[in-house]
Motif scaffolding. Structure first.
Motif, short mmCIF file in Angstrom:
data_model
loop_
_atom_site.label_atom_id
_atom_site.label_comp_id
_atom_site.label_asym_id
_atom_site.label_seq_id
_atom_site.Cartn_x
_atom_site.Cartn_y
_atom_site.Cartn_z
N ASP A 162 43.48 16.00 39.17
CA ASP A 162 44.10 17.31 39.44
C ASP A 162 43.02 18.29 39.89
OD1 ASP A 162 46.52 16.33 38.62
OD2 ASP A 162 46.59 17.45 36.72
N THR A 163 43.30 19.05 40.93
CA THR A 163 42.38 20.10 41.36
C THR A 163 42.76 21.39 40.64
OG1 THR A 163 42.05 19.10 43.52
CG2 THR A 163 41.61 21.45 43.35
N LEU A 164 41.74 22.07 40.10
CA LEU A 164 41.94 23.35 39.40
C LEU A 164 41.35 24.46 40.28
CD1 LEU A 164 40.50 22.14 35.97
CD2 LEU A 164 42.92 22.24 36.62
N VAL A 165 42.06 25.57 40.41
CA VAL A 165 41.57 26.66 41.26
C VAL A 165 41.74 28.00 40.54
CG1 VAL A 165 41.73 27.76 43.53
CG2 VAL A 165 42.48 25.40 43.26
N SER A 166 40.71 28.83 40.63
CA SER A 166 40.81 30.17 40.03
C SER A 166 39.95 31.14 40.83
CB SER A 166 40.30 30.11 38.59
OG SER A 166 40.36 31.39 38.01
N SER A 167 40.27 32.42 40.78
CA SER A 167 39.37 33.39 41.39
C SER A 167 39.34 34.67 40.56
CB SER A 167 39.78 33.69 42.84
OG SER A 167 40.88 34.55 42.87
N ASP A 168 38.21 35.34 40.61
CA ASP A 168 38.01 36.55 39.82
C ASP A 168 37.17 37.53 40.63
OD1 ASP A 168 38.84 37.30 37.17
OD2 ASP A 168 38.10 35.34 36.51
N MET A 169 37.53 38.80 40.52
CA MET A 169 36.84 39.82 41.31
C MET A 169 36.09 40.78 40.38
SD MET A 169 38.34 41.87 44.46
CE MET A 169 39.93 42.27 43.77
N LEU A 170 34.90 41.17 40.83
CA LEU A 170 34.11 42.16 40.08
C LEU A 170 33.86 43.36 40.99
CD1 LEU A 170 31.33 39.89 38.44
CD2 LEU A 170 33.44 40.71 37.40
N ILE A 171 34.19 44.55 40.50
CA ILE A 171 34.03 45.76 41.29
C ILE A 171 33.03 46.70 40.61
CG2 ILE A 171 35.24 47.76 42.29
CD1 ILE A 171 36.99 45.81 43.25
N GLU A 172 32.11 47.17 41.39
CA GLU A 172 31.12 48.14 40.88
C GLU A 172 31.83 49.36 40.28
OE1 GLU A 172 28.52 49.60 43.98
OE2 GLU A 172 27.71 51.14 42.67
N GLY A 173 31.36 49.79 39.12
CA GLY A 173 31.94 50.98 38.50
C GLY A 173 33.09 50.63 37.58
N SER A 174 33.67 49.43 37.80
CA SER A 174 34.79 49.06 36.97
C SER A 174 34.42 47.86 36.10
CB SER A 174 35.91 48.82 37.96
OG SER A 174 36.94 48.26 37.59
N HIS A 175 33.78 46.86 36.67
CA HIS A 175 33.35 45.70 35.89
C HIS A 175 31.87 45.72 35.55
CE1 HIS A 175 37.02 44.32 37.98
NE2 HIS A 175 37.28 43.84 36.79
N PHE A 176 31.11 46.50 36.28
CA PHE A 176 29.67 46.62 36.00
C PHE A 176 29.17 47.94 36.57
CE2 PHE A 176 30.21 44.56 40.07
CZ PHE A 176 29.34 45.23 40.91
#
Ligand code: ADP
Ligand code: MG
Length: 310
Positions: free
Chosen positions: A39-53
């Motif tokens: 099975d192929t597993l896929v995920s994505s996550d976004m990091l935004i300046e000021g909000s996540h770091f």
């Protein structure tokens, strides 16, 4: 339309039916079965300046590392093995080539450690803030991914490590007290995805449900409960809190339990397993799955909610 984070995701989900045999929105990764027992597993996550770091508080190397780490954590959360990543980055002109090179160093170091190949992405200029989106691909044996929906009444609820360290590290950073406990600050930035642990748990009989802890178990455990149609009792006295976090909480009068349950970004694994399952990794049992849909905090008078994005 409900514009809370999860209301929005639910309304997107209702408009996009999932092709048969695939798993879509609602777990740590999507699952796409292949024809060869994998099975192929896929995920994505976004990091935004000021909000996540905050760019002035995190080094370029740490950001490169962490951006990959939080994505690998979602592969770990299914019991999968990382395969590759794709990185899209929007760069403000104030960042120089030295910064970018250190960012790539951090990205490269963690990718090599987990044998996760960077295979593509997109690069663009940003008029304002830095934004990084990473997509990861992993794999697991067909049908063996551990889902949020597998919890069974009577299961013990476990976590793979201490909770609240990352939130404690962030608090030290925000309050200008980094030097009080550099170890917690390190844990906030240099996230270690529990990939090996996830793989071991996925092949352990009796482990039923799993996810990674990104928003704090006060929020994340609710996802397992909702997906599995069960309730839970958590023993607040059993929540594992490190000696370092305890010491900071004493020093600065912080509420350790609040940080451990609601703080988020620990990226430990949260899983449920039958009581007699022989768990192959270091872990802490924090409660049990019960009938119903309620989450009770034994030993505490109050309710806890996890981190809310908006
Ligand atoms: P995690 O914390 O594990 O990354 P999230 O809470 O961010 O998970 O997302 C929950 C689920 O919703 C995941 O299955 C994710 O793929 C999906 N999701 C989140 N945002 C979107 C979106 N904009 N469009 C489609 N699916 C989304
Ligand atoms: Mg996750």
């Amino acid at each position: 339309m409900d514009f809370s984070e999860f209301g929005l995701i639910d309304s997107i989900r209702s408009r996009f039916p999932v092709p048969s045999k695939m798993l879509g929105i609602g777990d740590d990764c999507a699952i796409i079965p292949q024809h060869d027992g994998v099975d192929t597993l896929v995920s994505s996550d976004m990091l935004i300046e000021g909000s996540h770091f905050i760019l002035s508080e995190i080094s370029a190397y740490q950001l490169g590392w962490k951006a990959v780490a939080v994505n690998l954590s979602d592969i770990a959360a299914m019991g999968g093995k990382p395969v590759s990543s794709f990185m899209s980055i929007a760069l403000p002109s104030r960042l120089n080539s030295e910064w970018i090179s250190a960012f790539i160093d951090g990205y490269h170091e963690i990718s090599s450690r987990y044998a996760c190949a960077l295979l593509g992405g997109d690069t663009t200029a940003s008029p304002d803030r830095l934004c990084v989106n990473i997509g990861v691909i992993g794999n697991c044996h067909n049908g063996k991914a551990l889902l949020r929906s597998g919890a069974q009444v009577g299961d013990k609820i476990c976590v793979s490590g201490h909770l609240g360290n990352s939130a404690g590290g962030l608090k030290l950073i925000m309050e200008g007290e980094r030097n009080y406990c550099p170890k917690l600050v390190e844990q906030h930035y240099m996230v270690v995805p529990r990939v090996e642990e996830g793989l071991l748990l996925a092949s352990c009989p009796g482990v039923h449900a799993m996810m990674d802890i990104s928003d704090g178990i006060a929020s994340d455990l609710r996802h397992i409960l909702k997906a599995s149609g069960v309730g839970a009792e958590v023993d607040t006295a059993a929540i594992p809190i490190s000696a370092e976090l305890s010491s900071c909480c004493q020093q600065f009068s912080w509420d350790a339990l609040e940080l451990a349950l609601c703080g988020g970004e620990d990226y430990e694994l949260l899983f449920t397993a039958s009581v007699d399952a022989n768990i192959p990794i270091e872990h802490y049992v924090i409660g049990q799955v019960v009938e119903g849909s309620k989450l009770s905090w034994l030993g505490s008078q109050r309710d806890y909610m996890g981190y809310r994005h908006f």
